[in-house]
Write a protein that holds these residues in place. Structure first.
Motif, PDB file in Angstrom:
ATOM      1  N   VAL A  37       4.410   5.795  -5.273  1.00  0.00           N
ATOM      2  CA  VAL A  37       4.534   5.874  -6.732  1.00  0.00           C
ATOM      3  C   VAL A  37       3.420   6.751  -7.309  1.00  0.00           C
ATOM      4  CG1 VAL A  37       4.477   4.545  -8.885  1.00  0.00           C
ATOM      5  CG2 VAL A  37       5.788   3.697  -6.946  1.00  0.00           C
ATOM      6  N   TYR A  38       2.198   6.637  -6.799  1.00  0.00           N
ATOM      7  CA  TYR A  38       1.103   7.473  -7.286  1.00  0.00           C
ATOM      8  C   TYR A  38       1.361   8.946  -6.976  1.00  0.00           C
ATOM      9  CZ  TYR A  38      -2.027   3.557  -8.475  1.00  0.00           C
ATOM     10  OH  TYR A  38      -2.605   2.452  -9.053  1.00  0.00           O
ATOM     11  N   THR A  39       1.899   9.230  -5.800  1.00  0.00           N
ATOM     12  CA  THR A  39       2.181  10.612  -5.430  1.00  0.00           C
ATOM     13  C   THR A  39       3.270  11.199  -6.321  1.00  0.00           C
ATOM     14  OG1 THR A  39       1.526  10.198  -3.145  1.00  0.00           O
ATOM     15  CG2 THR A  39       2.885  12.140  -3.550  1.00  0.00           C
ATOM     16  N   VAL A  40       4.353  10.458  -6.511  1.00  0.00           N
ATOM     17  CA  VAL A  40       5.450  10.926  -7.363  1.00  0.00           C
ATOM     18  C   VAL A  40       4.976  11.108  -8.807  1.00  0.00           C
ATOM     19  CG1 VAL A  40       7.692  10.242  -8.345  1.00  0.00           C
ATOM     20  CG2 VAL A  40       7.271   9.993  -5.904  1.00  0.00           C
ATOM     21  N   SER A  41       4.005  10.309  -9.220  1.00  0.00           N
ATOM     22  CA  SER A  41       3.480  10.390 -10.589  1.00  0.00           C
ATOM     23  C   SER A  41       2.511  11.543 -10.785  1.00  0.00           C
ATOM     24  CB  SER A  41       2.776   9.075 -10.954  1.00  0.00           C
ATOM     25  OG  SER A  41       3.692   8.017 -10.925  1.00  0.00           O
ATOM     26  N   GLY A  42       2.219  12.278  -9.729  1.00  0.00           N
ATOM     27  CA  GLY A  42       1.326  13.426  -9.835  1.00  0.00           C
ATOM     28  C   GLY A  42      -0.148  13.062  -9.800  1.00  0.00           C
ATOM     29  N   LEU A  43      -0.473  11.909  -9.212  1.00  0.00           N
ATOM     30  CA  LEU A  43      -1.871  11.484  -9.148  1.00  0.00           C
ATOM     31  C   LEU A  43      -2.596  12.014  -7.915  1.00  0.00           C
ATOM     32  CD1 LEU A  43      -1.353   7.864 -10.437  1.00  0.00           C
ATOM     33  CD2 LEU A  43      -2.696   9.646 -11.549  1.00  0.00           C
ATOM     34  N   TYR A  44      -1.868  12.575  -6.987  1.00  0.00           N
ATOM     35  CA  TYR A  44      -2.485  13.185  -5.819  1.00  0.00           C
ATOM     36  C   TYR A  44      -2.129  14.652  -5.810  1.00  0.00           C
ATOM     37  CZ  TYR A  44      -3.384   8.464  -4.304  1.00  0.00           C
ATOM     38  OH  TYR A  44      -3.817   7.177  -4.245  1.00  0.00           O
ATOM     39  N   SER A  58       0.838  -1.206   0.000  1.00  0.00           N
ATOM     40  CA  SER A  58       0.000   0.000   0.000  1.00  0.00           C
ATOM     41  C   SER A  58       0.866   1.247   0.000  1.00  0.00           C
ATOM     42  CB  SER A  58      -0.922   0.002   1.218  1.00  0.00           C
ATOM     43  OG  SER A  58      -1.814  -1.076   1.149  1.00  0.00           O
ATOM     44  N   ALA A  59       1.927   1.249   0.808  1.00  0.00           N
ATOM     45  CA  ALA A  59       2.837   2.392   0.852  1.00  0.00           C
ATOM     46  C   ALA A  59       3.539   2.571  -0.495  1.00  0.00           C
ATOM     47  CB  ALA A  59       3.860   2.212   1.969  1.00  0.00           C
ATOM     48  N   LEU A  60       3.893   1.464  -1.133  1.00  0.00           N
ATOM     49  CA  LEU A  60       4.535   1.529  -2.441  1.00  0.00           C
ATOM     50  C   LEU A  60       3.604   2.169  -3.469  1.00  0.00           C
ATOM     51  CD1 LEU A  60       6.979   0.824  -4.199  1.00  0.00           C
ATOM     52  CD2 LEU A  60       5.971  -1.433  -4.547  1.00  0.00           C
ATOM     53  N   PHE A  61       2.343   1.736  -3.497  1.00  0.00           N
ATOM     54  CA  PHE A  61       1.370   2.341  -4.408  1.00  0.00           C
ATOM     55  C   PHE A  61       1.225   3.830  -4.106  1.00  0.00           C
ATOM     56  CE2 PHE A  61      -0.278  -1.856  -5.622  1.00  0.00           C
ATOM     57  CZ  PHE A  61      -0.579  -1.635  -6.949  1.00  0.00           C
ATOM     58  N   LEU A  62       1.077   4.181  -2.841  1.00  0.00           N
ATOM     59  CA  LEU A  62       0.894   5.575  -2.457  1.00  0.00           C
ATOM     60  C   LEU A  62       2.091   6.426  -2.885  1.00  0.00           C
ATOM     61  CD1 LEU A  62      -0.852   7.657  -0.987  1.00  0.00           C
ATOM     62  CD2 LEU A  62       0.353   7.058   1.105  1.00  0.00           C
ATOM     63  N   THR A 119      -1.861   4.463 -15.437  1.00  0.00           N
ATOM     64  CA  THR A 119      -1.411   3.239 -16.098  1.00  0.00           C
ATOM     65  C   THR A 119       0.089   3.035 -15.896  1.00  0.00           C
ATOM     66  OG1 THR A 119      -3.167   3.411 -17.740  1.00  0.00           O
ATOM     67  CG2 THR A 119      -1.278   2.034 -18.321  1.00  0.00           C
ATOM     68  N   ILE A 120       0.847   4.082 -16.081  1.00  0.00           N
ATOM     69  CA  ILE A 120       2.303   3.983 -15.923  1.00  0.00           C
ATOM     70  C   ILE A 120       2.668   3.685 -14.477  1.00  0.00           C
ATOM     71  CG2 ILE A 120       4.466   5.308 -16.000  1.00  0.00           C
ATOM     72  CD1 ILE A 120       3.255   6.724 -18.514  1.00  0.00           C
ATOM     73  N   ALA A 121       2.066   4.392 -13.528  1.00  0.00           N
ATOM     74  CA  ALA A 121       2.387   4.191 -12.112  1.00  0.00           C
ATOM     75  C   ALA A 121       1.997   2.793 -11.646  1.00  0.00           C
ATOM     76  CB  ALA A 121       1.685   5.249 -11.261  1.00  0.00           C
ATOM     77  N   THR A 122       0.805   2.338 -12.020  1.00  0.00           N
ATOM     78  CA  THR A 122       0.359   0.998 -11.631  1.00  0.00           C
ATOM     79  C   THR A 122       1.270  -0.062 -12.230  1.00  0.00           C
ATOM     80  OG1 THR A 122      -1.929   1.762 -11.451  1.00  0.00           O
ATOM     81  CG2 THR A 122      -1.601  -0.599 -11.698  1.00  0.00           C
ATOM     82  N   SER A 123       1.621   0.108 -13.486  1.00  0.00           N
ATOM     83  CA  SER A 123       2.513  -0.849 -14.146  1.00  0.00           C
ATOM     84  C   SER A 123       3.880  -0.871 -13.482  1.00  0.00           C
ATOM     85  CB  SER A 123       2.657  -0.513 -15.631  1.00  0.00           C
ATOM     86  OG  SER A 123       1.409  -0.617 -16.271  1.00  0.00           O
ATOM     87  N   LEU A 124       4.362   0.277 -13.080  1.00  0.00           N
ATOM     88  CA  LEU A 124       5.656   0.349 -12.407  1.00  0.00           C
ATOM     89  C   LEU A 124       5.637  -0.409 -11.084  1.00  0.00           C
ATOM     90  CD1 LEU A 124       8.543   1.465 -12.235  1.00  0.00           C
ATOM     91  CD2 LEU A 124       7.577   3.520 -11.180  1.00  0.00           C
ATOM     92  N   VAL A 125       4.586  -0.239 -10.306  1.00  0.00           N
ATOM     93  CA  VAL A 125       4.485  -0.947  -9.023  1.00  0.00           C
ATOM     94  C   VAL A 125       4.473  -2.458  -9.255  1.00  0.00           C
ATOM     95  CG1 VAL A 125       3.001  -1.425  -7.033  1.00  0.00           C
ATOM     96  CG2 VAL A 125       3.365   0.926  -7.782  1.00  0.00           C
TER      97      VAL A 125
END
Length: 186
Positions: free
Chosen positions: A33-40, A27-31, A55-61
Motif C-alpha cells: 500500500v505504501y509503494t502504490v501510494s508513492g511513498l517509496y 508487513s507485506a500489506l503495508f509495503l 495518512t491515507i495509506a496507513t488508514s487504508l491498511v
C-alpha cells in the motif's frame, strides 16, 4: 509503526487468522500500500504531500484489517479496539519513523537519487550548497553542467562546461534525473 504492526499481527496470529504468517502478511500489506501510494523511494516529495499520502495509506491498511476481522468474525470488540488504537499510534509513529530513518541514512552514499544539475554561476553554487545542507531531501548532485563554468568544482561536485554533454554524462554516471536551476530561482 512497528509496535502497532506487532500488536495487530499478534492479535491476528493469536486468533489463528493467518497461522504463523500474520507478521509477514501485515508487513507485506503495508509495503504494498505504501509503494502504490508513492511513498517509496521516499525522496523528492514535499512534506505535506508525504504526510497526506502516509495518512491515507496507513488508514487504508488499518481499514482493511478492521474489515477482515469483522468479516471473518475473528476476535471480539477488544480486537477491533486494539486495531483502532494501533491505527492512531501508527498515524503518529509512521511520520516520526520515516523522519528518523531519513536523518539517519541521508549521509550514506546509497541513499537518495543521483542527479545532474543544470545551473550557472551563483545559482549553481546555491543549489549545491542547499542540497548539501539538507541531505534528507534525497538528492545527490553528481555533476553540475554550466555553460559559463568559472570553477572546476562546487563543494566537491565537478562542474562541467556545456549543457550539450548531459546525455553522455548521465549515461557515464548512471543518472536518470536532473535538476534545473536558473538565476531567478530562490
Amino acid at each position: 509503526l512497528a509496535a502497532s504492526v506487532h500488536l495487530v499481527a499478534r492479535l491476528l496470529h493469536a486468533h489463528a487468522i493467518y497461522p504463523g504468517s500474520g507478521y509477514w502478511l501485515i508487513s507485506a500489506l503495508f509495503l504494498c500500500v505504501y509503494t502504490v501510494s508513492g511513498l517509496y523511494p521516499g525522496i523528492i516529495v514535499s512534506a505535506v504531500l508525504e504526510l497526506r499520502r502516509l495518512t491515507i495509506a496507513t488508514s487504508l491498511v488499518y481499514l482493511l484489517l478492521f474489515t477482515i476481522t469483522g468479516i471473518l468474525e475473528v476476535g471480539s470488540g477488544a480486537t477491533r479496539l486494539a486495531i483502532a488504537l494501533a491505527w492512531l499510534v501508527s498515524l503518529a509513529a509512521a511520520p516520526l519513523a520515516r523522519s528518523a530513518v531519513r536523518h539517519a541514512f541521508a549521509g550514506a552514499d546509497w541513499w537518495g537519487c543521483s542527479v545532474v544539475a543544470f545551473a550557472s554561476g551563483q545559482a549553481g553554487r546555491k543549489l549545491v550548497h542547499r542540497v548539501h545542507q539538507q541531505p534528507e531531501i534525497g538528492l545527490k548532485i553528481r555533476a553540475v553542467l554550466d555553460n559559463d563554468a568559472d570553477a572546476p568544482t562546487i563543494e566537491g561536485v565537478p562542474v562541467l562546461a556545456g549543457w550539450g554533454q548531459a546525455p553522455q554524462i548521465a549515461e557515464q554516471l548512471g543518472i536518470s534525473h536532473a535538476v534545473v536551476c536558473t538565476a531567478g530561482m530562490p
